[in-house]
Design a protein around this motif. Structure first.
Motif, short mmCIF file in Angstrom:
data_model
loop_
_atom_site.label_atom_id
_atom_site.label_comp_id
_atom_site.label_asym_id
_atom_site.label_seq_id
_atom_site.Cartn_x
_atom_site.Cartn_y
_atom_site.Cartn_z
N MET A 98 32.80 1.31 6.40
CA MET A 98 32.15 1.97 5.28
C MET A 98 31.71 0.79 4.12
O MET A 98 31.24 1.32 3.03
CB MET A 98 33.15 3.12 4.54
N GLY A 99 32.16 -0.16 4.43
CA GLY A 99 31.95 -1.25 3.38
C GLY A 99 33.18 -1.57 2.42
O GLY A 99 33.00 -2.24 1.35
N GLU A 123 27.36 5.51 -3.48
CA GLU A 123 26.06 5.61 -2.84
C GLU A 123 25.83 4.23 -1.83
O GLU A 123 25.39 4.40 -1.01
CB GLU A 123 24.84 5.36 -3.81
N ALA A 124 26.78 3.22 -2.07
CA ALA A 124 26.69 2.16 -1.56
C ALA A 124 27.73 1.93 0.00
O ALA A 124 27.44 1.38 0.88
CB ALA A 124 27.02 0.94 -2.16
N GLN A 126 28.92 2.85 3.25
CA GLN A 126 27.94 3.11 4.50
C GLN A 126 28.64 4.18 5.59
O GLN A 126 29.88 4.28 5.67
CB GLN A 126 27.89 1.84 5.14
N THR A 127 27.75 4.92 6.11
CA THR A 127 28.34 5.95 7.15
C THR A 127 27.81 5.47 8.67
O THR A 127 27.88 6.53 9.30
CB THR A 127 27.76 7.33 6.88
N ASP A 128 26.97 4.66 8.83
CA ASP A 128 26.18 4.37 10.23
C ASP A 128 26.90 3.17 11.09
O ASP A 128 26.27 2.82 11.71
CB ASP A 128 24.84 3.93 9.96
N ARG A 129 28.27 2.84 10.44
CA ARG A 129 28.71 1.77 11.28
C ARG A 129 30.13 2.33 11.88
O ARG A 129 31.03 1.19 12.32
CB ARG A 129 29.01 0.60 10.41
N LYS A 209 30.25 11.79 2.61
CA LYS A 209 30.40 10.78 3.39
C LYS A 209 31.55 10.60 4.39
O LYS A 209 31.66 10.22 5.28
CB LYS A 209 30.17 9.56 2.61
#
Ligand code: CP3
Length: 372
Positions: A98-99, A123-124, A126-129, A209
């Motif tokens: 998620m960063g 907002e920053a 990440q949900t695509d990793r 998220k």
């Protein structure tokens, strides 16, 4: 039943499906020959075998190396003689994809480098990793193949995958570590009550998220072969019933439903939850984990009928003299009264100084005392 359906049902059993594990049967409130038993944090620092591995590897290295994570999981389950193995991993692993950078600081627990405090931070995320967490599913596959044959008593060992609940994970992200008063977390929650206010969308977006990431993480674990998924809401007890209902029940229910849709039972556990139990039950979880503060019969009553319970010996009772400990184990079983749907466990995790031989004794007593 059609012939085909019958054949499928039969082969599911033969393949070690639901019917052959007393742990999974208990999660589904089906009859069992005796009460299944396992422990929260059964593969932890109290165990010399774990400490020997830990000497050469950090906690995160163990989690991220399937051969080692599987070995630690298997060693603990076999040494204790329990009916289920929880995969060796950690609640915070999803932070990385998620960063959110974090580390475990000795003696202080987890620390997040830059806590998530504003809408911009959320907002920053990440949900695509989430694919990067595949090592946990792989660890599970290894444990599953190790335990693929039934044990001496004919029972299949249950394999448990797990993840954090949205609130508990959010609290680590927002506070940056363990917390006493959850001020920043509650500030973000309460801001969502002012429509159009600064950061009013931060909390709902964070919940959305987290649910997305956790559902995918749980999917990987079920695909790896987990029979059951436990959702840890360790710090839910920091919430009033009203706040739990308003800010956490919805996203947690969504997560429970998405995991159940994978075809596995869900255990939902929190600490200090006496007042929250009826609301936690509304998530639809198959099993509610009871903490050690509530007498089991009372907790089960609060959860209501149609739901299994897991628990709830005080982990510190493992330091008591043998006869006191034995009486406490007997008392938990007495309160469960042989009802379908009880899984014996602690009411929170085993602590580091716990004598291993006492943990093993508890397993033996549960096996003897609960035989139907
Ligand atoms: O055997 C098992 O239970 C499987 C492994 C497991 C770990 N963490 C490994 C671990 C599980 C199920 C977890 C879940 C977890 N992680 C929770 C929920 C459980 C609960 O107690 O309510 C939480 C809150 C975390 C986050 C976390 N991880 C904290 C707060 C800490 C520090 C605790 C401390 O006392 O220092 C950890 C570290 C951790 N995760 C350890 C283990 C065995 C101990 C540290 C180590 O070996 O270095």
């Amino acid at each position: 039943m059609s012939e085909t359906a019958e054949t499928i049902a039969l082969s599911a059993n033969e393949l070690g499906g639901v019917g052959s594990s007393r742990f999974v049967r208990a999660c589904l409130r089906q009859p069992v020959d005796r009460t299944p038993v396992w422990f929260l944090r059964q593969a932890g620092r109290y165990m010399p075998e774990y400490m020997a591995v830990r000497k050469h590897h950090s906690l995160l290295e163990i989690c991220r190396t399937p051969a080692i994570a599987a070995e630690v999981t298997i060693t603990a389950a076999e040494r204790l003689g329990v009916d289920a193995a929880i995969i060796f991993a950690d609640l915070l692993l999803p932070f990385t994809p998620m960063g959110v950078d974090f580390e475990f600081v000795a003696g202080e627990g987890p620390q997040v480098r830059t806590p998530v405090r504003t809408l911009t931070h959320v907002e920053a995320l990440q949900t695509d990793r989430v694919g990067e967490l595949g090592y946990v599913g792989e660890s599970i596959s290894r444990v599953v193949s190790h335990f693929s044959a039934p044990r001496a008593d004919g029972d299949q060992l249950g394999i448990i995958g797990f993840c954090g609940a949205p609130f508990t994970l959010a609290s680590y992200m927002i506070e940056g570590g363990s917390s006493r008063n959850y001020i920043h977390t509650k500030k973000m929650m309460y801001a969502s009550g002012v429509s159009g206010g600064v950061d009013s969308t931060a909390w709902p977006l964070l919940m959305e998220k987290l649910v997305e990431v956790l559902a995918e993480f749980a999917t990987q674990q079920v695909e790896g072969g987990a029979d059951v998924v436990q959702i840890f809401d360790s710090w839910a007890g920091a919430l009033s019933v009203e706040d739990y209902r308003e800010f956490c029940l919805g996203p947690t229910t969504e997560l429970v439903k998405r995991v159940q849709a994978l075809g596995v039972p869900v255990i939902y556990f929190g600490v200090d939850t006496a007042s929250l139990l009826p609301a936690m039950r509304e998530t639809g979880a198959d099993v509610i984990g009871l903490d050690w503060r509530t007498p089991l019969a009372e907790g089960w009553k609060a959860v209501g009928p149609g739901c299994a319970v897991q628990g709830n010996l005080d982990p510190i009772a493992l330091f008591a003299p043998e006869e006191v400990l034995k009486a406490r184990v007997a008392e938990v079983l007495r309160q469960a009264a042989g009802r379908n749907g009880h899984i014996f466990n602690l009411g929170h995790g085993i602590v580091p100084e716990t004598p291993v031989e006492n943990v093993i004794r508890v397993v033996e007593w549960v096996k003897e005392m609960s035989r139907r």
